[in-house]
Write a protein that holds these residues in place. Structure first.
Motif, short mmCIF file in Angstrom:
data_model
loop_
_atom_site.label_atom_id
_atom_site.label_comp_id
_atom_site.label_asym_id
_atom_site.label_seq_id
_atom_site.Cartn_x
_atom_site.Cartn_y
_atom_site.Cartn_z
N ARG A 1 -14.13 70.58 -61.76
CA ARG A 1 -13.48 71.69 -62.45
C ARG A 1 -12.12 72.06 -61.84
O ARG A 1 -11.12 72.10 -62.57
N PRO A 2 -12.02 72.30 -60.53
CA PRO A 2 -10.71 72.64 -59.98
C PRO A 2 -9.69 71.50 -60.15
O PRO A 2 -8.51 71.76 -60.39
N TRP A 3 -10.13 70.27 -60.02
CA TRP A 3 -9.26 69.11 -60.20
C TRP A 3 -8.69 69.09 -61.62
O TRP A 3 -7.49 68.91 -61.82
N LEU A 4 -9.56 69.29 -62.60
CA LEU A 4 -9.12 69.29 -63.99
C LEU A 4 -8.20 70.46 -64.30
O LEU A 4 -7.18 70.31 -64.98
N TYR A 5 -8.54 71.65 -63.78
CA TYR A 5 -7.66 72.80 -63.99
C TYR A 5 -6.32 72.59 -63.29
O TYR A 5 -5.29 73.06 -63.76
N GLN B 1 5.93 82.01 -61.52
CA GLN B 1 4.95 81.06 -62.04
C GLN B 1 3.74 80.95 -61.12
O GLN B 1 2.60 80.95 -61.58
N GLY B 2 3.95 80.88 -59.81
CA GLY B 2 2.84 80.75 -58.87
C GLY B 2 1.92 81.96 -58.89
O GLY B 2 0.69 81.82 -58.88
N ASP B 3 2.51 83.15 -58.94
CA ASP B 3 1.71 84.37 -59.00
C ASP B 3 0.93 84.44 -60.30
O ASP B 3 -0.26 84.78 -60.31
N ARG B 4 1.59 84.11 -61.40
CA ARG B 4 0.94 84.14 -62.72
C ARG B 4 -0.20 83.12 -62.78
O ARG B 4 -1.28 83.42 -63.28
N ASP B 5 0.02 81.92 -62.25
CA ASP B 5 -1.02 80.89 -62.26
C ASP B 5 -2.29 81.36 -61.55
O ASP B 5 -3.39 81.25 -62.09
N VAL B 6 -2.15 81.91 -60.35
CA VAL B 6 -3.32 82.37 -59.60
C VAL B 6 -4.01 83.51 -60.34
O VAL B 6 -5.23 83.50 -60.52
N LEU B 7 -3.25 84.48 -60.79
CA LEU B 7 -3.83 85.64 -61.49
C LEU B 7 -4.61 85.20 -62.73
O LEU B 7 -5.74 85.64 -62.94
N LEU B 8 -4.04 84.31 -63.53
CA LEU B 8 -4.71 83.91 -64.76
C LEU B 8 -5.92 83.02 -64.51
O LEU B 8 -6.91 83.10 -65.24
N LEU B 9 -5.87 82.19 -63.48
CA LEU B 9 -7.05 81.38 -63.14
C LEU B 9 -8.20 82.28 -62.69
O LEU B 9 -9.36 82.06 -63.07
N VAL B 10 -7.89 83.30 -61.92
CA VAL B 10 -8.94 84.21 -61.43
C VAL B 10 -9.42 85.14 -62.56
O VAL B 10 -10.62 85.30 -62.76
N MET C 1 -12.35 82.06 -61.83
CA MET C 1 -12.39 81.20 -60.64
C MET C 1 -12.37 82.07 -59.39
O MET C 1 -11.81 83.16 -59.38
N SER C 2 -12.98 81.55 -58.35
CA SER C 2 -12.86 82.20 -57.05
C SER C 2 -11.46 81.90 -56.51
O SER C 2 -10.77 81.01 -57.01
N LEU C 3 -11.05 82.64 -55.48
CA LEU C 3 -9.75 82.36 -54.87
C LEU C 3 -9.71 80.93 -54.33
O LEU C 3 -8.68 80.26 -54.42
N GLU C 4 -10.82 80.48 -53.78
CA GLU C 4 -10.88 79.13 -53.23
C GLU C 4 -10.69 78.08 -54.32
O GLU C 4 -9.96 77.11 -54.15
N ALA D 1 -2.94 81.53 -52.02
CA ALA D 1 -3.50 82.02 -53.28
C ALA D 1 -3.83 83.50 -53.18
O ALA D 1 -3.57 84.27 -54.11
N ARG D 2 -4.39 83.91 -52.05
CA ARG D 2 -4.74 85.32 -51.84
C ARG D 2 -3.48 86.18 -51.89
O ARG D 2 -3.45 87.24 -52.53
N SER D 3 -2.40 85.75 -51.23
CA SER D 3 -1.14 86.50 -51.23
C SER D 3 -0.56 86.59 -52.64
O SER D 3 -0.10 87.65 -53.06
N ARG D 4 -0.60 85.47 -53.36
CA ARG D 4 -0.08 85.47 -54.72
C ARG D 4 -0.87 86.41 -55.62
O ARG D 4 -0.30 87.14 -56.43
N LEU D 5 -2.19 86.38 -55.49
CA LEU D 5 -3.03 87.25 -56.30
C LEU D 5 -2.76 88.72 -55.98
O LEU D 5 -2.63 89.55 -56.88
N HIS D 6 -2.65 89.03 -54.70
CA HIS D 6 -2.38 90.41 -54.29
C HIS D 6 -1.03 90.87 -54.85
O HIS D 6 -0.92 91.97 -55.42
N ARG D 7 -0.02 90.02 -54.71
CA ARG D 7 1.32 90.36 -55.20
C ARG D 7 1.30 90.52 -56.73
O ARG D 7 1.88 91.47 -57.27
N ALA D 8 0.62 89.64 -57.43
CA ALA D 8 0.55 89.71 -58.89
C ALA D 8 -0.15 90.99 -59.33
O ALA D 8 0.33 91.69 -60.24
N ARG D 9 -1.27 91.31 -58.71
CA ARG D 9 -2.00 92.53 -59.07
C ARG D 9 -1.14 93.77 -58.83
O ARG D 9 -1.13 94.70 -59.64
N LYS D 10 -0.45 93.78 -57.72
CA LYS D 10 0.40 94.91 -57.37
C LYS D 10 1.51 95.10 -58.41
O LYS D 10 1.78 96.21 -58.86
#
Length: 190
Positions: A75-79, A138-147, A152-155, A168-177
């Motif tokens: 799954r992560p490989w395909l995503y 793009q990086g922040d948006r990718d993590v946020l939308l995958l989660v 998906m888990s952060l991992e 990924a954790r930093s990007r998610l935190h920044r995106a949420r903020k």
């Protein structure tokens, strides 16, 4: 002769077997194509989703010999493949989100009877959310939308994007903020 229960067979073993019997790869498509299609449709619109899903599985099929058998779920490989293909369509994605921000009209079809009332009430919030998503890197948006969209888990998101879990954790935190700052009146954000 040993019979294999395909519903319980791990992705890594399925990919390994598909090297000698390419038709086995179809099971991987059956497992994940619908999920990936929905993810891509949310990102780029439903018209592009068919092409991206086809390209994702074609790329995965071509790269199956290099798949790491130590990773049991594909799954992560395909995503990851799908997300990289989406990146190629980044400008289209940003135009899509900006248009959604301006118009408030989501082009994904939904049953009208079930959603009219909710959509009218949420239209301004949806437009602001789309604008906030478009403003993310793009990086922040990718993590946020995958989660958020793909549950998906952060991992898993980190593995999908090929970045360390901390990134990924930093990007998610920044995106949420940034989303919370852009949409202070949304439910749960008060």
């Amino acid at each position: 002769m040993t019979l294999v229960n395909l519903s319980e067979e791990g992705d890594a073993e399925l990919i390994r077997r598909s090297r000698d019997d390419p038709e086995q790869f179809a099971t991987l498509f059956d497992r994940y194509a619908q999920q990936i299609h929905l993810y891509v449709a949310r990102r780029l619109g439903s018209q592009a989703a068919d092409d991206i899903v086809a390209e994702t599985f074609l790329a995965a099929f071509r790269r199956r010999a290099s798949y790491d058998p130590a990773v049991p779920m594909a799954r992560p490989w395909l995503y990851g493949i799908a997300t990289k293909l989406i990146a190629k369509h980044r400008r289209s994605e940003e135009r899509y989100l900006r248009a959604l921000s301006r118009t408030g009209v989501d082009p994904l079809p939904e049953p009208i009877a079930d959603t009219v009332t909710a959509r009218v009430a949420a239209q301004s919030e949806e437009r602001r959310l789309a604008g906030a998503l478009a403003a993310l890197s793009q990086g922040d948006r990718d993590v946020l939308l995958l989660v958020a969209w793909e549950d998906m888990s952060l991992e898993e998101a980190a593995q999908t994007l090929g970045v360390p879990a901390g990134t990924a954790r930093s990007r998610l935190h920044r995106a949420r903020k940034k989303i919370k700052a852009a949409i202070p009146m949304m439910e749960g954000n008060r």
